[in-house]
Write a protein that holds these residues in place. Sequence first.
Motif, mmCIF file in Angstrom:
data_model
loop_
_atom_site.group_PDB
_atom_site.id
_atom_site.type_symbol
_atom_site.label_atom_id
_atom_site.label_comp_id
_atom_site.label_asym_id
_atom_site.label_seq_id
_atom_site.Cartn_x
_atom_site.Cartn_y
_atom_site.Cartn_z
ATOM 1 N N THR A 189 0.861 -1.183 0.000
ATOM 2 C CA THR A 189 0.000 0.000 0.000
ATOM 3 C C THR A 189 0.898 1.234 0.000
ATOM 4 O OG1 THR A 189 -0.097 0.016 2.427
ATOM 5 C CG2 THR A 189 -1.825 -1.204 1.264
ATOM 6 N N TYR A 190 0.304 2.406 -0.142
ATOM 7 C CA TYR A 190 1.095 3.629 -0.123
ATOM 8 C C TYR A 190 1.754 3.808 1.247
ATOM 9 C CZ TYR A 190 -0.371 5.444 -4.663
ATOM 10 O OH TYR A 190 -0.554 5.637 -6.013
ATOM 11 N N LEU A 191 3.087 3.917 1.226
ATOM 12 C CA LEU A 191 3.852 4.118 2.458
ATOM 13 C C LEU A 191 4.601 5.441 2.369
ATOM 14 C CD1 LEU A 191 5.355 0.543 3.030
ATOM 15 C CD2 LEU A 191 3.311 1.540 4.050
ATOM 16 N N PRO A 192 4.778 6.125 3.500
ATOM 17 C CA PRO A 192 5.474 7.422 3.481
ATOM 18 C C PRO A 192 6.966 7.274 3.234
ATOM 19 C CG PRO A 192 4.923 6.782 5.725
ATOM 20 C CD PRO A 192 4.270 5.773 4.836
ATOM 21 N N VAL A 193 7.520 8.236 2.502
ATOM 22 C CA VAL A 193 8.956 8.283 2.209
ATOM 23 C C VAL A 193 9.492 9.590 2.778
ATOM 24 C CG1 VAL A 193 10.693 8.398 0.390
ATOM 25 C CG2 VAL A 193 8.739 6.871 0.140
ATOM 26 N N TYR A 194 10.478 9.470 3.676
ATOM 27 C CA TYR A 194 11.047 10.638 4.335
ATOM 28 C C TYR A 194 12.462 10.913 3.830
ATOM 29 C CZ TYR A 194 7.402 9.108 7.582
ATOM 30 O OH TYR A 194 6.226 8.684 8.145
ATOM 31 N N ALA A 232 10.282 26.007 5.884
ATOM 32 C CA ALA A 232 10.440 26.530 4.529
ATOM 33 C C ALA A 232 9.172 26.399 3.701
ATOM 34 C CB ALA A 232 11.580 25.793 3.824
ATOM 35 N N GLY A 233 8.117 25.927 4.318
ATOM 36 C CA GLY A 233 6.860 25.777 3.582
ATOM 37 C C GLY A 233 6.796 24.435 2.887
ATOM 38 N N ALA A 234 6.066 24.376 1.803
ATOM 39 C CA ALA A 234 5.856 23.113 1.094
ATOM 40 C C ALA A 234 7.155 22.620 0.469
ATOM 41 C CB ALA A 234 4.788 23.288 0.017
ATOM 42 N N GLN A 235 7.286 21.297 0.412
ATOM 43 C CA GLN A 235 8.478 20.725 -0.186
ATOM 44 C C GLN A 235 8.407 20.855 -1.704
ATOM 45 O OE1 GLN A 235 8.697 16.707 1.135
ATOM 46 N NE2 GLN A 235 8.923 17.210 3.295
ATOM 47 N N SER A 236 9.602 20.765 -2.335
ATOM 48 C CA SER A 236 9.659 20.836 -3.786
ATOM 49 C C SER A 236 9.259 19.498 -4.380
ATOM 50 C CB SER A 236 11.085 21.195 -4.230
ATOM 51 O OG SER A 236 11.984 20.171 -3.840
ATOM 52 N N ASN A 237 9.043 19.494 -5.704
ATOM 53 C CA ASN A 237 8.654 18.275 -6.398
ATOM 54 C C ASN A 237 9.852 17.500 -6.926
ATOM 55 O OD1 ASN A 237 5.965 18.687 -5.933
ATOM 56 N ND2 ASN A 237 5.599 19.715 -7.891
ATOM 57 N N SER A 253 11.761 14.497 -10.867
ATOM 58 C CA SER A 253 10.911 15.639 -10.513
ATOM 59 C C SER A 253 9.491 15.370 -11.004
ATOM 60 C CB SER A 253 11.451 16.945 -11.131
ATOM 61 O OG SER A 253 11.460 16.847 -12.552
ATOM 62 N N GLY A 254 8.555 16.068 -10.373
ATOM 63 C CA GLY A 254 7.154 15.917 -10.728
ATOM 64 C C GLY A 254 6.341 15.439 -9.544
ATOM 65 N N GLU A 255 5.033 15.603 -9.632
ATOM 66 C CA GLU A 255 4.159 15.157 -8.555
ATOM 67 C C GLU A 255 3.936 13.652 -8.585
ATOM 68 O OE1 GLU A 255 0.544 17.334 -8.611
ATOM 69 O OE2 GLU A 255 1.493 19.234 -8.049
ATOM 70 N N GLN A 283 0.612 16.890 -1.381
ATOM 71 C CA GLN A 283 0.654 18.087 -0.528
ATOM 72 C C GLN A 283 1.956 18.148 0.282
ATOM 73 O OE1 GLN A 283 -2.919 17.967 1.809
ATOM 74 N NE2 GLN A 283 -4.243 18.459 0.070
ATOM 75 N N GLY A 284 3.057 17.878 -0.397
ATOM 76 C CA GLY A 284 4.367 17.973 0.241
ATOM 77 C C GLY A 284 4.832 16.699 0.903
ATOM 78 N N ASN A 285 3.994 15.666 0.925
ATOM 79 C CA ASN A 285 4.375 14.389 1.525
ATOM 80 C C ASN A 285 4.569 13.350 0.427
ATOM 81 O OD1 ASN A 285 4.077 15.364 4.233
ATOM 82 N ND2 ASN A 285 1.864 15.157 4.009
ATOM 83 N N TRP A 286 5.741 12.707 0.438
ATOM 84 C CA TRP A 286 6.047 11.709 -0.574
ATOM 85 C C TRP A 286 5.531 10.349 -0.136
ATOM 86 C CZ3 TRP A 286 7.842 12.977 -5.268
ATOM 87 C CH2 TRP A 286 8.463 14.217 -5.423
ATOM 88 N N MET A 287 4.887 9.638 -1.085
ATOM 89 C CA MET A 287 4.337 8.301 -0.842
ATOM 90 C C MET A 287 4.793 7.378 -1.962
ATOM 91 S SD MET A 287 2.449 9.061 1.869
ATOM 92 C CE MET A 287 1.320 7.690 2.096
ATOM 93 N N ILE A 288 5.073 6.128 -1.609
ATOM 94 C CA ILE A 288 5.522 5.154 -2.590
ATOM 95 C C ILE A 288 4.668 3.898 -2.498
ATOM 96 C CG2 ILE A 288 7.264 4.169 -1.029
ATOM 97 C CD1 ILE A 288 9.023 3.649 -3.496
#
Length: 325
Positions: A189-194, A232-237, A253-255, A283-288
Amino acid sequence: MRNPFRIKGFKSKKQEEEPEQKPIKEPWKKNQEEKSATRSNKTIIGKRPDEGFLHKKDDRSSFGSGYQCPECSYPLSLQVSVQSPCPNCGNSGEKQVAPSAKTTINFGRLNFGQLSGERKFTLENESSPDMSVSADLGEVDEIVLGREELEPNNSSISGSGHIQLREQKGRWYVKDMSSNGATFIQASTYLPVYEGIRIILGNRIFRVSTGSGTPPPVTGNKTMQFGQFNLAGAQSNSLTLFDEINGLAKNYSGEQIELNRFSIDPDEQSISSKLHALIENRQGNWMIIDKSSNQATFVQVLNEMHIQDQTRLILGNKVFRFKQG
């Protein structure tokens, strides 16, 4: 000789002794009073009378048992039950309420997915099935497994304790306890990537950099340091994968980033050629999530993660499959 039976006025003794017979009363010719008097003493089965047999609910039964139907007050020799229902109204003591949209669901009827009180699991060793581990938590909530329980001669598994498995309301959680962070969970399932987390694609290990420098959030009762907040606000893509074997870096790069053999390493046959994994920026959180045909996408367990049934784990250099129940 004359016949005595021909004498006028002669009667035999037998005829004189017989009493005069009374006319027979036919039951179907009873008058209305006799009918009502006869029927008033009979039980009308299957019908409820206009007035109850006992005018007061506290009155004792005429049978002397003290039981009466709670529905129609009919006197009974036994309490109303499924085996002995009321002969008058058929009440068996079980009231079935028809479900309706306005019925309030009791808290006890809610199903949270717990497996009928069982707290069992199995870690199936995919390379050595005879080394699989099964356990039942019983009264405890968690268990720590290390080298001795998983594979005594495997030095890649921590000796003091490699993982912690915990059960709560039918949901299982896994937490890394190893000293080298060698616990990975399949991205079914979608898991967070930090920032700084490691992922496995095929048989290649990559370290992820999101460009923000923000470490993963701390779980538990630990106090977060000031530097852990991203001001710094939202993370970059943009996202970078550092190959831990050859040291090469790949920028993306990219969403939505599609990872496959040609975008990572064309010569790596363990990575799917069409689509191996999908990384999304939400929304700034990476998921894989894993998209490969061989289910070979794993994420390092830095914090406690929810683990589903049939999910694969990499512990040290061994692959295990978690089976619930």
